[in-house]
Scaffold this motif. Sequence first.
Motif, short mmCIF file in Angstrom:
data_model
loop_
_atom_site.label_atom_id
_atom_site.label_comp_id
_atom_site.label_asym_id
_atom_site.label_seq_id
_atom_site.Cartn_x
_atom_site.Cartn_y
_atom_site.Cartn_z
N LEU A 29 -35.84 12.63 0.90
CA LEU A 29 -35.45 11.32 0.15
C LEU A 29 -35.08 11.61 -1.31
O LEU A 29 -34.15 10.83 -1.71
CB LEU A 29 -36.68 10.47 0.35
CG LEU A 29 -37.12 10.15 1.77
CD1 LEU A 29 -38.67 9.43 1.60
CD2 LEU A 29 -35.86 9.25 2.39
N LEU A 30 -35.80 12.36 -1.83
CA LEU A 30 -35.44 12.56 -3.45
C LEU A 30 -33.92 13.12 -3.68
O LEU A 30 -33.26 12.36 -4.46
CB LEU A 30 -36.39 13.22 -4.02
CG LEU A 30 -36.27 13.58 -5.56
CD1 LEU A 30 -36.77 12.27 -6.41
CD2 LEU A 30 -37.43 14.76 -6.35
N GLY A 31 -33.78 13.95 -3.10
CA GLY A 31 -32.20 14.48 -3.11
C GLY A 31 -31.33 13.77 -2.77
O GLY A 31 -30.07 13.53 -3.37
N CYS A 32 -31.58 12.95 -1.65
CA CYS A 32 -30.59 11.90 -1.11
C CYS A 32 -30.38 10.86 -2.17
O CYS A 32 -29.10 10.26 -2.23
CB CYS A 32 -30.88 11.51 0.40
SG CYS A 32 -30.71 12.99 1.51
N GLY A 33 -31.36 10.37 -2.51
CA GLY A 33 -31.31 9.16 -3.53
C GLY A 33 -30.55 9.46 -4.60
O GLY A 33 -29.66 8.45 -5.27
N LEU A 34 -30.79 10.63 -5.24
CA LEU A 34 -30.02 11.04 -6.65
C LEU A 34 -28.66 11.19 -6.40
O LEU A 34 -27.83 10.92 -7.08
CB LEU A 34 -30.77 12.25 -6.98
CG LEU A 34 -32.09 12.04 -7.64
CD1 LEU A 34 -32.77 13.65 -8.08
CD2 LEU A 34 -32.30 11.04 -8.83
N SER A 35 -28.38 11.79 -5.22
CA SER A 35 -26.96 11.97 -4.69
C SER A 35 -26.17 10.56 -4.61
O SER A 35 -25.19 10.45 -4.73
CB SER A 35 -26.67 12.91 -3.53
OG SER A 35 -27.40 14.24 -3.84
N ALA A 36 -26.91 9.74 -3.64
CA ALA A 36 -26.35 8.37 -3.69
C ALA A 36 -26.11 7.49 -4.74
O ALA A 36 -25.03 6.94 -4.82
CB ALA A 36 -27.43 7.70 -2.51
N GLN A 37 -26.87 7.78 -5.73
CA GLN A 37 -26.69 7.27 -7.05
C GLN A 37 -25.52 7.57 -7.61
O GLN A 37 -24.55 6.70 -8.24
CB GLN A 37 -28.03 7.58 -8.22
CG GLN A 37 -27.44 6.78 -9.48
CD GLN A 37 -28.46 7.30 -10.54
OE1 GLN A 37 -29.74 7.69 -10.23
NE2 GLN A 37 -28.02 7.12 -11.67
N ILE A 38 -25.04 8.75 -7.65
CA ILE A 38 -23.67 9.30 -8.06
C ILE A 38 -22.38 8.49 -7.37
O ILE A 38 -21.78 8.02 -8.10
CB ILE A 38 -23.58 10.59 -7.91
CG1 ILE A 38 -24.54 11.67 -8.64
CG2 ILE A 38 -22.00 11.17 -8.47
CD1 ILE A 38 -24.28 11.56 -10.25
N ALA A 39 -22.76 8.51 -5.92
CA ALA A 39 -21.64 7.92 -5.15
C ALA A 39 -21.57 6.38 -5.54
O ALA A 39 -20.53 6.03 -5.68
CB ALA A 39 -22.11 8.10 -3.79
N LEU A 40 -22.67 5.66 -5.63
CA LEU A 40 -22.74 4.61 -6.00
C LEU A 40 -22.03 4.04 -7.27
O LEU A 40 -21.14 3.18 -7.34
CB LEU A 40 -24.12 3.91 -5.98
CG LEU A 40 -24.33 2.43 -6.49
CD1 LEU A 40 -23.58 1.50 -5.48
CD2 LEU A 40 -25.97 2.18 -6.26
N GLN A 41 -22.22 4.75 -8.27
CA GLN A 41 -21.57 4.37 -9.81
C GLN A 41 -20.19 4.83 -9.67
O GLN A 41 -19.33 3.97 -10.34
CB GLN A 41 -22.54 5.26 -10.80
CG GLN A 41 -23.80 4.82 -10.96
CD GLN A 41 -24.28 5.21 -12.56
OE1 GLN A 41 -25.62 5.33 -12.37
NE2 GLN A 41 -23.51 5.46 -13.38
#
Length: 424
Positions: free
Chosen positions: A361-373
């Motif tokens: 969950l931690l790694g997926c969330g941090l990666s998703a933040q990059i995609a979102l921004q």
Amino acid sequence: MKGKTFLSTSTSPDRAYLRNFSAQAGARRGEYPKRESQPAPRKKSTGKMKLFEVGMGIDMPFLLIVLLLLAIGILMMFSASYPVALAEEGNSYYYLVRQTIFAVIGVSIMIFVSFINYHWFYRFAVFIAGLAIFLLIIVIPLTWGQDLHRWIPLGIVDLQPSEVAKFAVIVFFAYWGAKYHDKMKYMKYSLLPGLIAFGTLAVLLVLEPHYSGIVIMFCLILFMLWFAGMSPVYFFYIIGFGVVAVLIAYVTGVLGYAMERMDGWGQALSCSPYDYDMWWATWQTRNSLYAIGSGGLTGLGLGKSRQKYLYLPEPQNDFIFAIVCEELGFIIAALILILFGVLVWRGIYISQRSGDTFGKLLGCGLSAQIALQVILNILVITDWLPNTGISLPFFSYGGSSLVMLLAQMGVVLSVSRTSKIEKV
């Protein structure tokens, strides 16, 4: 059996019979087989957890992509900023020097964090969430008298609490999803915590005001709850809650600043210069579109942008990718976006092969933040979204945001140390 004798056979039942026969014969002679040595008993766990973890090494492809994007980002930030830096600061290298210093600090922190056992973030998830809330509260009295309350002055650099809050949201819901993974289908373990967290953050960010931060927090909470296994039905409840909250804020006049940002949205190329107010309201977006269009397929050449010469306001910040398109062209700009996509994919890939739910969950969330921004930034500079001030990771100028982003990449690298992937 033809061609074979009993002793020469290799079948397992015959071998078992011979071992049994030999043991019985030895027992009759008073001989007993030696006892096989037993493995030493395992020491009981003391409950202590190592602060640093080397594991199987970090994921080098992820690290190299981060460094490549950072190098391209600093180069383009310098190219976009030196006319503004000369006009405002009297030094063309002003933004380059500062961003390079922040990058060196950020990379050092990233490497250091990559050695930290990421399970410590699980232990301190509640504390990190509380710290983020405290910073969002304290920034208001510390900047009293200013129009915006987004940065805490620290002298050399200003700390933006919303950047800490993004990380806190990801860590807390990774902790929550790991702790209650089997109960996320129930409302009180998924929908209710999500609404409480979003409502609290939304109120504090409205006071700044920081509406783009609200959008990012909303999306991050949705992503994290989805990754954790929340029932899809609850997504409609959260979206409905968000729509109702926006309507209430609009009716009560809370969204006054946001409404100003929406003036001219979608009209950058159609408004008339005789409409003075609309012409200036769309000035930044219109010059962004001019920059993107004039770049064509191959661009004008590195350093040869025209819009950065005080036509496009603050080109080193949120609209830096428009300068990238103008100087490097559509092809290179598309390759940079593909590079971002590969980074996000690699981050999710190594996170999904982590040894526990929290790491996933931690790694997926941090990666998703990059995609979102990245997605939101591109939509803003192309006038698909109102100008809300969303920075482009690794490219936009900003000290606290860059250092915080690189530290988060260090967390992903820490997760990669336990991932079941081939290390280069």
